[in-house]
Design a protein around this motif. Structure first.
Motif, PDB file in Angstrom:
ATOM      1  N   PHE A  74       0.834  -1.197   0.000  1.00 51.62           N
ATOM      2  CA  PHE A  74       0.000   0.000   0.000  1.00 51.62           C
ATOM      3  C   PHE A  74       0.868   1.246   0.000  1.00 51.62           C
ATOM      4  CE2 PHE A  74      -3.368  -2.402   2.710  1.00 51.62           C
ATOM      5  CZ  PHE A  74      -3.725  -3.155   1.614  1.00 51.62           C
ATOM      6  N   GLN A  75       0.378   2.282  -0.635  1.00 55.96           N
ATOM      7  CA  GLN A  75       1.050   3.571  -0.629  1.00 55.96           C
ATOM      8  C   GLN A  75      -0.024   4.650  -0.510  1.00 55.96           C
ATOM      9  OE1 GLN A  75       3.525   4.332  -4.030  1.00 55.96           O
ATOM     10  NE2 GLN A  75       4.666   5.920  -2.981  1.00 55.96           N
ATOM     11  N   VAL A  76       0.228   5.615   0.353  1.00 55.18           N
ATOM     12  CA  VAL A  76      -0.746   6.682   0.570  1.00 55.18           C
ATOM     13  C   VAL A  76      -0.155   8.013   0.122  1.00 55.18           C
ATOM     14  CG1 VAL A  76      -1.856   5.483   2.485  1.00 55.18           C
ATOM     15  CG2 VAL A  76       0.006   7.080   2.956  1.00 55.18           C
ATOM     16  N   ASP A  77      -1.034   8.956  -0.104  1.00 58.33           N
ATOM     17  CA  ASP A  77      -0.622  10.314  -0.425  1.00 58.33           C
ATOM     18  C   ASP A  77       0.005  10.917   0.829  1.00 58.33           C
ATOM     19  OD1 ASP A  77      -0.307  12.871  -1.389  1.00 58.33           O
ATOM     20  OD2 ASP A  77      -2.420  13.182  -1.843  1.00 58.33           O
ATOM     21  N   LEU A  78       1.170  11.503   0.693  1.00 60.99           N
ATOM     22  CA  LEU A  78       1.852  12.059   1.862  1.00 60.99           C
ATOM     23  C   LEU A  78       1.121  13.245   2.473  1.00 60.99           C
ATOM     24  CD1 LEU A  78       5.623  11.738   0.973  1.00 60.99           C
ATOM     25  CD2 LEU A  78       4.351  10.539   2.735  1.00 60.99           C
ATOM     26  N   LEU A  79       0.349  13.956   1.673  1.00 58.23           N
ATOM     27  CA  LEU A  79      -0.418  15.074   2.210  1.00 58.23           C
ATOM     28  C   LEU A  79      -1.789  14.580   2.631  1.00 58.23           C
ATOM     29  CD1 LEU A  79       0.427  18.023  -0.200  1.00 58.23           C
ATOM     30  CD2 LEU A  79       1.347  17.541   2.071  1.00 58.23           C
ATOM     31  N   GLY A  80      -2.116  14.801   3.890  1.00 57.08           N
ATOM     32  CA  GLY A  80      -3.421  14.410   4.404  1.00 57.08           C
ATOM     33  C   GLY A  80      -4.493  15.384   3.962  1.00 57.08           C
ATOM     34  N   PRO A  81      -5.733  15.126   4.334  1.00 58.21           N
ATOM     35  CA  PRO A  81      -6.832  16.016   3.945  1.00 58.21           C
ATOM     36  C   PRO A  81      -6.656  17.436   4.488  1.00 58.21           C
ATOM     37  CG  PRO A  81      -7.644  14.060   5.089  1.00 58.21           C
ATOM     38  CD  PRO A  81      -6.175  13.984   5.069  1.00 58.21           C
ATOM     39  N   ASP A  82      -5.901  17.557   5.571  1.00 64.45           N
ATOM     40  CA  ASP A  82      -5.671  18.883   6.161  1.00 64.45           C
ATOM     41  C   ASP A  82      -4.491  19.611   5.520  1.00 64.45           C
ATOM     42  OD1 ASP A  82      -3.619  17.322   7.094  1.00 64.45           O
ATOM     43  OD2 ASP A  82      -4.021  17.655   9.216  1.00 64.45           O
ATOM     44  N   GLY A  83      -3.839  18.974   4.523  1.00 61.50           N
ATOM     45  CA  GLY A  83      -2.706  19.590   3.840  1.00 61.50           C
ATOM     46  C   GLY A  83      -1.372  19.373   4.534  1.00 61.50           C
ATOM     47  N   LYS A  84      -1.370  18.704   5.673  1.00 64.49           N
ATOM     48  CA  LYS A  84      -0.127  18.436   6.410  1.00 64.49           C
ATOM     49  C   LYS A  84       0.445  17.088   6.000  1.00 64.49           C
ATOM     50  CE  LYS A  84      -1.535  21.096  10.434  1.00 64.49           C
ATOM     51  NZ  LYS A  84      -1.817  21.068  11.875  1.00 64.49           N
ATOM     52  N   SER A  85       1.759  16.970   6.142  1.00 61.97           N
ATOM     53  CA  SER A  85       2.436  15.733   5.796  1.00 61.97           C
ATOM     54  C   SER A  85       2.055  14.615   6.777  1.00 61.97           C
ATOM     55  CB  SER A  85       3.954  15.934   5.834  1.00 61.97           C
ATOM     56  OG  SER A  85       4.603  14.702   5.597  1.00 61.97           O
ATOM     57  N   ARG A  86       1.859  13.436   6.226  1.00 61.13           N
ATOM     58  CA  ARG A  86       1.563  12.260   7.045  1.00 61.13           C
ATOM     59  C   ARG A  86       2.830  11.497   7.412  1.00 61.13           C
ATOM     60  NH1 ARG A  86      -3.411   9.581   3.645  1.00 61.13           N
ATOM     61  NH2 ARG A  86      -4.978  11.131   4.150  1.00 61.13           N
ATOM     62  N   GLU A  87       3.972  11.870   6.850  1.00 60.25           N
ATOM     63  CA  GLU A  87       5.210  11.146   7.101  1.00 60.25           C
ATOM     64  C   GLU A  87       5.475  11.054   8.600  1.00 60.25           C
ATOM     65  OE1 GLU A  87      10.028  11.664   6.610  1.00 60.25           O
ATOM     66  OE2 GLU A  87       8.713  12.893   5.361  1.00 60.25           O
ATOM     67  N   GLY A  88       5.752   9.836   9.070  1.00 62.16           N
ATOM     68  CA  GLY A  88       6.070   9.613  10.470  1.00 62.16           C
ATOM     69  C   GLY A  88       4.860   9.525  11.383  1.00 62.16           C
ATOM     70  N   SER A  89       3.665   9.613  10.825  1.00 62.71           N
ATOM     71  CA  SER A  89       2.463   9.507  11.659  1.00 62.71           C
ATOM     72  C   SER A  89       1.770   8.166  11.404  1.00 62.71           C
ATOM     73  CB  SER A  89       1.508  10.664  11.380  1.00 62.71           C
ATOM     74  OG  SER A  89       1.067  10.635  10.035  1.00 62.71           O
ATOM     75  N   TYR A  90       0.958   7.779  12.355  1.00 63.50           N
ATOM     76  CA  TYR A  90       0.175   6.554  12.219  1.00 63.50           C
ATOM     77  C   TYR A  90      -1.193   6.904  11.648  1.00 63.50           C
ATOM     78  CZ  TYR A  90       3.497   3.610  14.662  1.00 63.50           C
ATOM     79  OH  TYR A  90       4.614   2.893  15.000  1.00 63.50           O
ATOM     80  N   ILE A  91      -1.645   6.058  10.738  1.00 60.51           N
ATOM     81  CA  ILE A  91      -2.976   6.243  10.157  1.00 60.51           C
ATOM     82  C   ILE A  91      -3.735   4.919  10.256  1.00 60.51           C
ATOM     83  CG2 ILE A  91      -2.245   8.052   8.556  1.00 60.51           C
ATOM     84  CD1 ILE A  91      -2.360   5.915   6.325  1.00 60.51           C
ATOM     85  N   GLN A  92      -5.048   5.022  10.223  1.00 62.01           N
ATOM     86  CA  GLN A  92      -5.876   3.823  10.190  1.00 62.01           C
ATOM     87  C   GLN A  92      -6.215   3.503   8.739  1.00 62.01           C
ATOM     88  OE1 GLN A  92      -9.160   4.522  12.869  1.00 62.01           O
ATOM     89  NE2 GLN A  92      -7.996   3.611  14.538  1.00 62.01           N
ATOM     90  N   VAL A  93      -6.062   2.228   8.401  1.00 61.66           N
ATOM     91  CA  VAL A  93      -6.268   1.784   7.025  1.00 61.66           C
ATOM     92  C   VAL A  93      -7.323   0.678   7.019  1.00 61.66           C
ATOM     93  CG1 VAL A  93      -5.169   0.792   4.975  1.00 61.66           C
ATOM     94  CG2 VAL A  93      -3.851   2.272   6.511  1.00 61.66           C
ATOM     95  N   PRO A  94      -8.522   0.954   6.491  1.00 63.07           N
ATOM     96  CA  PRO A  94      -9.530  -0.107   6.382  1.00 63.07           C
ATOM     97  C   PRO A  94      -9.251  -0.978   5.160  1.00 63.07           C
ATOM     98  CG  PRO A  94     -10.432   1.971   5.627  1.00 63.07           C
ATOM     99  CD  PRO A  94      -9.027   2.255   6.087  1.00 63.07           C
ATOM    100  N   VAL A  95      -9.379  -2.290   5.338  1.00 60.33           N
ATOM    101  CA  VAL A  95      -9.171  -3.247   4.251  1.00 60.33           C
ATOM    102  C   VAL A  95     -10.396  -4.137   4.173  1.00 60.33           C
ATOM    103  CG1 VAL A  95      -7.724  -5.113   3.390  1.00 60.33           C
ATOM    104  CG2 VAL A  95      -6.676  -3.215   4.623  1.00 60.33           C
ATOM    105  N   SER A  96     -11.006  -4.205   2.999  1.00 60.95           N
ATOM    106  CA  SER A  96     -12.157  -5.090   2.768  1.00 60.95           C
ATOM    107  C   SER A  96     -11.745  -6.178   1.801  1.00 60.95           C
ATOM    108  CB  SER A  96     -13.329  -4.309   2.161  1.00 60.95           C
ATOM    109  OG  SER A  96     -13.763  -3.326   3.054  1.00 60.95           O
ATOM    110  N   ILE A  97     -12.109  -7.409   2.113  1.00 58.09           N
ATOM    111  CA  ILE A  97     -11.792  -8.539   1.273  1.00 58.09           C
ATOM    112  C   ILE A  97     -13.098  -9.287   0.962  1.00 58.09           C
ATOM    113  CG2 ILE A  97     -10.533 -10.718   1.093  1.00 58.09           C
ATOM    114  CD1 ILE A  97      -8.476  -9.521   3.038  1.00 58.09           C
ATOM    115  N   ARG A  98     -13.396  -9.452  -0.324  1.00 55.42           N
ATOM    116  CA  ARG A  98     -14.602 -10.164  -0.720  1.00 55.42           C
ATOM    117  C   ARG A  98     -14.287 -11.669  -0.750  1.00 55.42           C
ATOM    118  NH1 ARG A  98     -17.592  -8.705  -6.173  1.00 55.42           N
ATOM    119  NH2 ARG A  98     -16.097  -7.057  -5.871  1.00 55.42           N
ATOM    120  N   ILE A  99     -15.135 -12.445  -0.097  1.00 55.45           N
ATOM    121  CA  ILE A  99     -14.948 -13.887  -0.013  1.00 55.45           C
ATOM    122  C   ILE A  99     -16.079 -14.552  -0.773  1.00 55.45           C
ATOM    123  CG2 ILE A  99     -14.801 -15.864   1.541  1.00 55.45           C
ATOM    124  CD1 ILE A  99     -13.916 -13.800   3.681  1.00 55.45           C
ATOM    125  N   ARG A 100     -15.731 -15.422  -1.697  1.00 56.08           N
ATOM    126  CA  ARG A 100     -16.762 -16.142  -2.481  1.00 56.08           C
ATOM    127  C   ARG A 100     -16.944 -17.523  -1.946  1.00 56.08           C
ATOM    128  NH1 ARG A 100     -18.176 -13.989  -7.629  1.00 56.08           N
ATOM    129  NH2 ARG A 100     -17.151 -12.017  -7.854  1.00 56.08           N
TER     130      ARG A 100
END
Length: 100
Positions: A74-100
């Motif tokens: 995974f790779q995220v945009d370094l600029l968050g929605p507030d315009g500040k850098s996310r580098e070195g910060s923790y973020i929550q990442v939701p992951v959805s997996i479809r199971i058949r």
């Protein structure tokens, strides 16, 4: 004469083409969705590291471990929605997996 008509009807019904295997399959239920919530550190290049599973549902499918194994891709945009850098910060990442 009646006997010959019954025999002819039996021949016609037994000569019907066999069902293809796809016709005999039972319908599959709708795909289920399993979800995991990861907490990850954002690296300088936007990739994620040091991820941990915060939540997963259902708990018995190993979706948290599967999400962890994918997180390094995974790779995220370094600029968050507030315009500040996310580098070195923790973020929550939701992951959805479809199971058949």
């Amino acid at each position: 004469m009646i006997a010959s008509l019954v025999f002819a009807a039996a021949v016609v019904t037994s000569a019907a083409p066999a069902k293809a295997p796809s016709d005999m399959l039972t319908p599959v239920s709708e795909p289920r969705v399993a979800v995991a919530l990861l907490n990850c550190l954002v690296k300088r290049d936007g990739h994620l590291t040091a991820c941990t599973v915060q939540q997963e549902s259902p708990n018995d499918l190993g979706v948290g471990q599967a999400a962890l194994s994918m997180a390094s891709q995974f790779q995220v945009d370094l600029l968050g929605p507030d315009g500040k850098s996310r580098e070195g910060s923790y973020i929550q990442v939701p992951v959805s997996i479809r199971i058949r």
